[in-house]
Enzyme design. Structure first.
Site, mmCIF file in Angstrom:
data_model
loop_
_atom_site.group_PDB
_atom_site.id
_atom_site.type_symbol
_atom_site.label_atom_id
_atom_site.label_comp_id
_atom_site.label_asym_id
_atom_site.label_seq_id
_atom_site.Cartn_x
_atom_site.Cartn_y
_atom_site.Cartn_z
ATOM 1 N N TYR A 67 -20.607 18.821 5.327
ATOM 2 C CA TYR A 67 -19.670 19.330 5.555
ATOM 3 C C TYR A 67 -18.440 18.861 6.175
ATOM 4 O O TYR A 67 -17.242 18.446 6.729
ATOM 5 C CB TYR A 67 -19.621 21.270 5.160
ATOM 6 N N PHE B 203 6.369 0.882 -2.326
ATOM 7 C CA PHE B 203 5.624 1.047 -3.871
ATOM 8 C C PHE B 203 5.838 1.797 -4.259
ATOM 9 O O PHE B 203 6.709 2.840 -3.301
ATOM 10 C CB PHE B 203 3.994 0.912 -3.399
ATOM 11 N N ASP B 204 5.697 2.103 -5.631
ATOM 12 C CA ASP B 204 6.483 3.481 -5.995
ATOM 13 C C ASP B 204 5.862 4.721 -5.573
ATOM 14 O O ASP B 204 7.198 5.843 -5.556
ATOM 15 C CB ASP B 204 6.676 3.505 -7.273
ATOM 16 N N ASP C 110 1.523 -0.668 5.185
ATOM 17 C CA ASP C 110 0.798 -0.066 3.754
ATOM 18 C C ASP C 110 -0.002 -0.860 3.421
ATOM 19 O O ASP C 110 -0.031 -2.254 2.454
ATOM 20 C CB ASP C 110 1.686 0.522 3.026
ATOM 21 N N ALA D 265 -3.039 -1.672 1.646
ATOM 22 C CA ALA D 265 -3.671 -1.926 0.388
ATOM 23 C C ALA D 265 -4.455 -3.202 0.051
ATOM 24 O O ALA D 265 -5.644 -3.194 -0.139
ATOM 25 C CB ALA D 265 -3.075 -0.568 -1.004
ATOM 26 N N LYS E 151 -8.076 -0.635 -3.800
ATOM 27 C CA LYS E 151 -8.180 -1.842 -3.734
ATOM 28 C C LYS E 151 -8.848 -3.179 -2.683
ATOM 29 O O LYS E 151 -9.697 -3.136 -3.324
ATOM 30 C CB LYS E 151 -5.929 -2.539 -3.605
ATOM 31 N N HIS F 227 7.426 5.863 -18.303
ATOM 32 C CA HIS F 227 6.660 4.545 -19.171
ATOM 33 C C HIS F 227 4.788 4.828 -19.672
ATOM 34 O O HIS F 227 4.565 4.703 -19.962
ATOM 35 C CB HIS F 227 6.589 3.344 -18.150
HETATM 36 C C1 LIG Z 1 -1.975 1.475 -4.694
HETATM 37 C C2 LIG Z 1 -1.219 2.062 -3.143
HETATM 38 C C3 LIG Z 1 -0.711 2.729 -3.519
HETATM 39 C C4 LIG Z 1 -1.113 3.866 -3.581
HETATM 40 O O1 LIG Z 1 -2.240 4.169 -3.860
HETATM 41 P P1 LIG Z 1 -3.337 5.270 -4.653
HETATM 42 O O2 LIG Z 1 -4.384 5.489 -4.175
HETATM 43 O O3 LIG Z 1 -3.073 4.596 -6.024
HETATM 44 O O4 LIG Z 1 -2.491 6.383 -4.459
HETATM 45 C C5 LIG Z 1 -0.324 2.889 -2.247
HETATM 46 N N1 LIG Z 1 0.790 1.347 -1.482
HETATM 47 C C6 LIG Z 1 0.434 0.177 -1.814
HETATM 48 C C7 LIG Z 1 1.097 -1.165 -1.784
HETATM 49 C C8 LIG Z 1 -0.187 -0.348 -3.393
HETATM 50 O O5 LIG Z 1 -0.766 -0.868 -4.233
#
Ligand SMILES: *Cc1c(COP(=O)(O)O)cnc(C)c1O
Length: 461
Positions: A75, A127-128, A218, A220, A261, A453
């Protein structure tokens, strides 16, 4: 004799396979009807090639699967946490490492500490989920992409860059004290998966440091961004992707990461930073929603797989194959006269449906019409990024306000498909290009207010 091979091969051999979902055209016609022409509602078993997203869809390596077995499920203070912490510190140089269950959890934690009403978070493009999590704290999410980023036909090496002139101007207008954070999304997912140059990272960093505003990535797709720098920016040809990534991270104060990613795992994320005071506050938020800070909503085995993925993603043979296979798809489509966003990004090719299906008005969703045609003709699943995703109805006049773009994104899962799969996709597009005038628009019959969507129902007009 010594020469460079022209053929770029998949730098792996396949150890475990799963069958693709073959269907007939008649079956797909029925599947589409039952899914109300919304590809999110289609069972994945009925999809042949799934280009819906590159998120969490990677194939893990044998070393990652071995890590899954080695995972320490204690844990608190699990060995797997320390392995992940070491991997993230080695890569980023950031002292504080907080695992999370995915990228958006990192966003929610960080913004709830730094955001709030009256604040403004600036990005090259949010990102959204990043935007939604910023706005959920009452803060404003402001995008400052370079102008060329919105010119889809104009190629450019670094269309993910931030507009630094606009950044200085906004900081002076709003006051640095109201800007708790600047974010560079690498690569810029919302605008075509385009990379950010080291030069731009340096300039943004210099401006942020001058005004004492923290800069976060960010991150990813940090490895794809590093490789684009190696390929396209002067002075980086002889550096390894890892050295380039380390240099990138050195210009910022922390990062948000969706490990789904560029950490080659199916679930996971983390938050890393240098500031111990923020990290302490983030851990308090983390315990409320994610779990104890050494596992953060994940199992020990997941932490192990991320740590290994962060090493594998920077392998130069992998990155060469990755960027080349996306470019190969882009070249194939371009050769058949399919208009795409130029240049192809690191993780996806974006087809310009507004231009390709110019006979379909925006009110009839040309992007979604193309995505449905791709499924009907070839069993290929892609995602619309256009008026179905971003279109709105005016609150007063009830008139439909279309999106600025009508794109279809073909996102490539990592290490999943081979060149013959991509050749097949190109062939389906070749066929579609000949018959495109037969593709009909769509009309919405039912839609929710938020993120329509995902759930909307449509019919052909
Ligand atoms: C996918 C993504 C996120 C969000 O990550 P999740 O793992 O889907 O929650 C944030 N920023 C970027 C640029 C992304 O491609």
């Amino acid at each position: 004799m010594h020469w460079e091979w022209k053929t770029i091969i998949e730098p792996f051999k396949i150890k475990s396979v799963e069958p693709l979902g073959f269907t007939t055209r008649e079956e797909r016609e029925q599947v589409l009807k039952e899914a109300y022409y919304n590809l999110f509602k289609i069972p994945a078993s009925k999809v042949l090639i799934d280009f819906l997203t590159d998120s969490g869809t990677s194939a893990m390596s044998s070393e990652q699967w071995a890590g899954i077995m080695r995972g320490d499920e204690s844990y608190a203070g699990a060995r797997s946490f320390y392995n992940l912490e070491k991997a993230v510190r080695d890569l980023t140089g950031y002292k504080e490492v907080l695992p999370t269950h995915q990228g958006r959890a990192s966003e929610r934690i960080l913004f709830s500490v730094l955001g709030g009403k009256g604040k403004c978070i600036i990005a090259n493009s949010h990102f959204d989920t990043t935007r939604a999590n910023t706005e959920a704290t009452g803060a404003e999410a402001l995008d400052l992409p370079v102008k060329d980023a919105l010119d889809f036909e104009k190629p450019g090496p670094f269309k993910g860059d931030m507009d630094v002139v606009a950044l200085e101007k906004i900081i002076n207008e709003k006051g640095a004290e109201n800007i708790p954070l600047v974010i560079l999304t690498v690569t810029n997912n919302s605008l075509g998966g385009q990379p950010v140059s080291m030069k731009n990272i340096c300039e943004v960093s210099r401006i942020c440091r001058k005004h004492k505003i923290p800069l976060f990535f960010d991150a990813a797709r940090f490895a794809e961004n590093s490789y684009f720098i190696k390929l396209r920016e002067h002075g980086y040809q002889n550096k390894s992707p890892k050295e380039i990534a380390q240099e990138m991270f050195s210009y910022a104060d922390g990062c948000l990461m969706s490990a789904k990613k560029d950490a080659l795992v199916n679930i996971g994320g983390f938050l890393a930073m240098n500031n111990s005071e923020w990290a302490k506050r983030c851990r308090e938020v983390e315990i409320l929603g994610e779990g104890f800070p050494t596992y953060g909503g994940l199992a020990g085995r997941d932490l192990e797989a991320i740590a290994q993925g962060l090493v594998e993603i920077l392998d130069e043979e992998y990155l060469k194959y990755r960027i080349k296979s996306v470019a190969y798809l882009g070249d194939g489509l371009r050769n058949h006269g399919i208009p795409i966003v130029e240049p192809p990004g690191g993780h996806a090719v974006y087809v310009n449906a507004m231009k390709f299906l110019s006979h379909i008005p925006q009110s009839e969703f040309p992007g979604q019409a193309l995505a449905c045609a791709l499924y009907l003709e070839g069993g290929i699943r892609a995602v619309e990024i256009g008026s179905l995703m971003f279109g709105k109805n005016d609150q007063n006049t009830k008139k439909f306000i279309p999106a600025k773009m009508e794109l279809v994104r073909l996102a490539l899962p990592r290490r999943v498909y081979t060149q013959s799969h991509i050749d097949y996709v190109i062939e389906v597009f070749e066929h579609l290009a000949k018959e495109k005038n037969k593709i009909k628009g769509l009309r919405i019959t039912e839609a929710s207010e938020v993120l329509a969507h995902f759930t909307a129902k449509l019919v052909p007009v």
